[in-house]
Design an enzyme around this catalytic site. Structure first.
Site, short mmCIF file in Angstrom:
data_model
loop_
_atom_site.label_atom_id
_atom_site.label_comp_id
_atom_site.label_asym_id
_atom_site.label_seq_id
_atom_site.Cartn_x
_atom_site.Cartn_y
_atom_site.Cartn_z
N GLY A 65 4.72 3.92 10.38
CA GLY A 65 3.94 5.15 10.32
C GLY A 65 3.51 5.62 11.69
O GLY A 65 4.22 5.40 12.67
N SER A 66 2.34 6.23 11.74
CA SER A 66 1.89 6.87 12.98
C SER A 66 1.27 5.88 13.95
O SER A 66 0.84 4.80 13.57
CB SER A 66 0.86 7.95 12.66
OG SER A 66 -0.34 7.34 12.23
N GLU A 103 5.70 11.47 20.73
CA GLU A 103 6.51 11.92 19.61
C GLU A 103 5.86 13.12 18.93
O GLU A 103 4.65 13.15 18.73
CB GLU A 103 6.63 10.75 18.60
CG GLU A 103 7.48 11.06 17.38
CD GLU A 103 7.57 9.88 16.41
OE1 GLU A 103 6.87 8.87 16.62
OE2 GLU A 103 8.34 9.99 15.44
N GLY A 108 -2.63 5.54 12.93
CA GLY A 108 -2.88 4.69 11.76
C GLY A 108 -2.46 3.26 11.99
O GLY A 108 -3.17 2.32 11.63
N GLY A 109 -1.30 3.10 12.61
CA GLY A 109 -0.78 1.75 12.83
C GLY A 109 -1.63 0.97 13.80
O GLY A 109 -1.89 -0.22 13.61
N CYS A 123 12.31 8.45 12.25
CA CYS A 123 11.63 7.77 13.36
C CYS A 123 12.57 7.63 14.55
O CYS A 123 12.14 7.34 15.66
CB CYS A 123 11.11 6.41 12.92
SG CYS A 123 12.20 5.52 11.82
N LYS A 129 0.87 -1.16 0.00
CA LYS A 129 0.00 0.00 0.00
C LYS A 129 0.92 1.22 0.00
O LYS A 129 1.64 1.47 0.98
CB LYS A 129 -0.91 -0.05 1.23
CG LYS A 129 -2.05 0.97 1.18
CD LYS A 129 -1.57 2.25 1.80
CE LYS A 129 -2.64 3.32 1.78
NZ LYS A 129 -2.06 4.59 2.28
N GLU A 142 5.73 -0.40 13.10
CA GLU A 142 6.64 0.52 13.79
C GLU A 142 5.88 1.83 13.88
O GLU A 142 5.64 2.48 12.87
CB GLU A 142 7.93 0.64 12.97
CG GLU A 142 8.97 1.52 13.61
CD GLU A 142 9.94 2.08 12.58
OE1 GLU A 142 10.35 1.35 11.67
OE2 GLU A 142 10.26 3.28 12.69
#
Lengths: 510, 510
Positions: free
Chosen positions: B220-221, B374, B224-225, B281, B165, B244
């Site tokens: 990603g975030s 973060e 979302g993750g 990251c 994706k 992650e």
């Protein structure tokens, strides 16, 4: 008010004694906090080795009482439980050996290299324990998959304290085993809180949600295991949940194998499916037998042998009800026959039996999917397949399994049948057997007792040396001075652990 | 009607070109089915080795266009993207080397032993690919953590087809990279469907729910993750989700280190936290600096260096808004100061800056927990700690991280400070650095790029050789005849893979 936990004799249904009380939410919290507080005590590898070996000794020393109590609570019989105790103590000692070996730490060292673009720092990786492990004991192995079983042994080996949620079918055995483990801890100078046993359904739910629980191991039903898996995943900080939930353990008999050994296979199947009154997680629950005369003979032998098997007592009354209901629901399906009727035996026993159905029925959409679900107890389903095309189609419908077995004839290897079937069975299971029966799970490094969901909720095994991986996570140290590194990562490798250094594998000498 | 996917120039906010269209549910289904259908083609290890090496060549050959496109879509600059392409191709080649090595298969062989009680069967274990892998590309590394990145490379190395994706911040780069991978597949004789790129938010959700998707990798975030993790866990058949998600990457500077090198540390921090406009990251997002004169000097130097850093363009407008809002929310907290103000720069740029706060504030309950989250972009938070007791208390409040760093002075090792801090930092992170800065993640076997939640949703790494483990599961063969075993498990070990046989490790000679 304390809720009593009763030890019940499944042979009579009578309460034997009050074995414990259910843990309250506060008591679960206290147990987890106590375990968390003593985790550093398990950092020393020598003390962990001693703990596991002394635990084996303590269990052995209390063996007579443990076996008698377990038999009184489970009706599994002294011969089987004597073997299971040996398996359990052997397993504890095997994990002590794994600590000595050190390979489970998966040490990788890449030394600094300024000549690379970009320059590579010094990186040294090994594995550290996750923290407090929650263990959910199984009903069917009151020692080997319970309080002193593989989950507990592997977690302690990894350096993780354990809180065990005891199975309600053998609370007195659980208390005895827990006491033995705690005695062992004290004998080797550890706080006894490295292992705690708690009782009660609510305690189990509280355990998986506790913020200081870092991972969980479970052996039991799909329903119970999935509920706990879901709770573990839904936490603010999700934790790994290694659950062994259910398995059909399909067996394929080829045309050639049936022609060569119908009687032997039928007799072997009768023995394997009734072992422990059919309460093994590796019980062959569905057997694919070719249509035709040789297959008929196999089925006839299976029936003859099963009628010789004495009815047995299941682990508890709830399981007996579920077994009888499960047999009944399957028998009602169209086209399903019951050459030997599994069902109620005298007193609280159940009789072993089997069902037969044509492969075509199972391929049609509909209620027959029930036959693809595990029925815990002494029942197997014989599916008669018409040809290899139908066999392949049937295998394509199966859920994940702990094991898949194929019985091959002499000509099957050369003809390509063996290779084709192995290729078709491998995606279905964690262990693939050629010949023999899946009951009996060797405790050895190459074992894999897990498999695609619902056999397992993770990619790990709950039996064998690699079970220790479940309770560890890697950490890499970058540019740490030698003096600050753990012994396993120092240049001189004082513990002699196997390592991969700059791409080259170093193994212990001698 | 097809929903267009636009390539946008973050420097201007203008649409560059239509790069693709969003995949419909049917198209996602078709991509997964096509990948699943060709999975057997990846079984041959030689063809996988060739695929990865040719993929590296194809990316290199198209490098000029890839870098120019990625720069136009991400504003990361050609020097950085040139380095990232080298990292990406090096990573593909490194996984080809891992296939050749064979250690990732974790082969264990225990030969039959009739002398044991119970007798041990022949058991041979290795690892097989899980099936189709869904990869969710990151925004901040349009090559190394995107379509041709570590997740894709490790999955293909494992033998799993991939559906990626694409990240909406660089759809044109994703299309180019996907085309290069598919060209490589065709060149080595594989079906191109071993890698497919899809676009669109809904496509990503459909992907993780697809019954034939066997595992997922995500960078990603947290928001979302976690949503995708939850979807993966809620499936009828849950799948592993290696995400992650986010990391604060704390840095501790000891009193001694500050006294010895305040200026150097301050300058190093300014460089690390602004690398890639603070969009790594592994950006050091929270730095623990001792109260007092040396710490003051470090902070002063940090401020001086940061004012020299030119404002930069973030990956997209949404991230810019989130960064500005994140900085603002943190600045409003009581006791938080902004010696160098991060915020809006000219045009669409943002300026780098940092905040300071006393350790006591962070220990008090309340809104200050926001500082432990973060903030993606060129901001760091300097926490001034009063003494080692307060430092320990602060570390005890931190969430999981990819990295934790400690800057030690010469005397810290001998005094025990170094050992104590390493012990306190290790539970917090997947990689622990002594000195230096966490940005820059070496692609090497000993790397671990993961860590306790939310750094990762699993115990695995997304960088380095062991990333391949995520896409494999063990299987054991019991009593399989030599002729039916895969080459890796045969007695003569024709491929020379490292193995553990009856407890003894065998390594390749020479």
């Amino acid at each position: 008010m304390a809720v009593p936990v009763w030890s019940v004799d499944p042979r009579t249904g009578n309460q034997r004694e009050q074995a414990a009380v259910e843990a309250t939410a506060d008591e679960v919290d206290a147990a987890v906090r106590a375990a968390h507080a003593v985790r550093d005590a398990l950092a020393d590898r020598e003390v962990r080795i001693a703990l596991l070996r002394v635990a084996a000794d303590e269990l052995t020393a209390d063996g007579e009482r443990l076996i008698a109590t377990a038999d009184a609570e489970t009706a599994l019989g002294e011969p089987r439980l004597t073997g299971e105790l040996g398996r359990t103590t052997g397993q504890l000692r095997a994990f002590a050996d794994e600590i000595e070996d050190g390979g489970y730490l998966d040490v990788i060292i890449d030394r600094a290299d300024a000549s690379l673009t970009p320059p590579r720092p010094d990186l040294r990786r090994y594995k550290i324990p996750l923290g407090v492990v929650a263990v959910y004991a199984a009903s069917n192995f009151p020692l080997a998959f319970s309080v002193p079983g593989g989950d507990t042994a592997s977690a302690l080996a990894a350096g993780s304290p354990v809180v065990v949620k005891a199975h309600p079918d053998h609370p007195a055995t659980s208390e005895l085993a827990g006491a033995a483990l705690r005695r062992a801890a004290v004998k080797v100078g550890l706080p006894e809180d490295v292992v705690t046993v708690v009782h009660g359904f609510d305690a189990g739910v509280a355990l998986v949600k506790h913020p200081l629980v870092a991972a969980a191991g479970f052996t039991g039903s799909v329903r119970g295991g999935r509920a706990l898996f879901d709770a573990a995943a839904a936490r603010p900080r999700p934790i790994p949940f290694h659950g062994e939930l259910g398995s059909l353990n399909p067996v394929v008999v080829t045309e050639v194998a049936a022609a060569e050994g119908a009687d032997e296979i039928g007799a072997g199947l009768a023995g394997s499916m009734t072992m422990g009154v059919g309460q093994f997680c590796t019980k062959p629950g569905l057997v694919l037998v070719p249509a035709g005369e040789a297959g008929d003979r196999l089925v006839t032998t299976l029936g003859e042998k099963l009628t010789d098997v004495a009815p047995g007592v299941l682990l508890d009354g709830r399981m007996r009800d579920a077994f009888l209901a499960g047999v009944d629901a399957r028998k009602r399906l169209e086209g399903v026959e019951a050459p030997v009727d599994a069902g109620e035996g005298e007193g609280r026993t159940v009789a072993a039996g089997f069902l037969t159905v044509d492969g075509g029925r199972l391929l049609a959409e509909g209620d027959h999917d029930l036959l693809l679900e595990e029925c815990f107890g002494p029942l197997t389903v014989v599916v008669r397949y018409a040809d290899t095309g139908q066999l392949t189609a049937l295998l394509g419908r199966f859920p994940g399994n702990l094991t898949a077995t194929v019985h091959l004839g002499a000509a099957d290897t050369e003809s390509g049948t063996g290779a084709r079937l192995l290729a078709e069975l491998t995606p279905l299971a964690g262990r693939v057997l050629v010949g023999g029966w899946p009951t009996g799970v060797a405790v050895t490094p190459a074992q894999h007792h897990g498999g695609p969901y619902p056999a397992s909720t993770s990619g790990s095994t709950s039996v064998g040396a690699t079970a220790i991986e479940r309770w560890l996570r890697p950490v890499s140290y970058q540019n740490a001075p030698e003096a600050l590194l753990p012994a396993e990562l120092r240049d001189d490798n004082p513990l002699g652990v196997p390592r991969r250094v700059n791409g080259t594998r170093e193994v212990r000498e001698g």
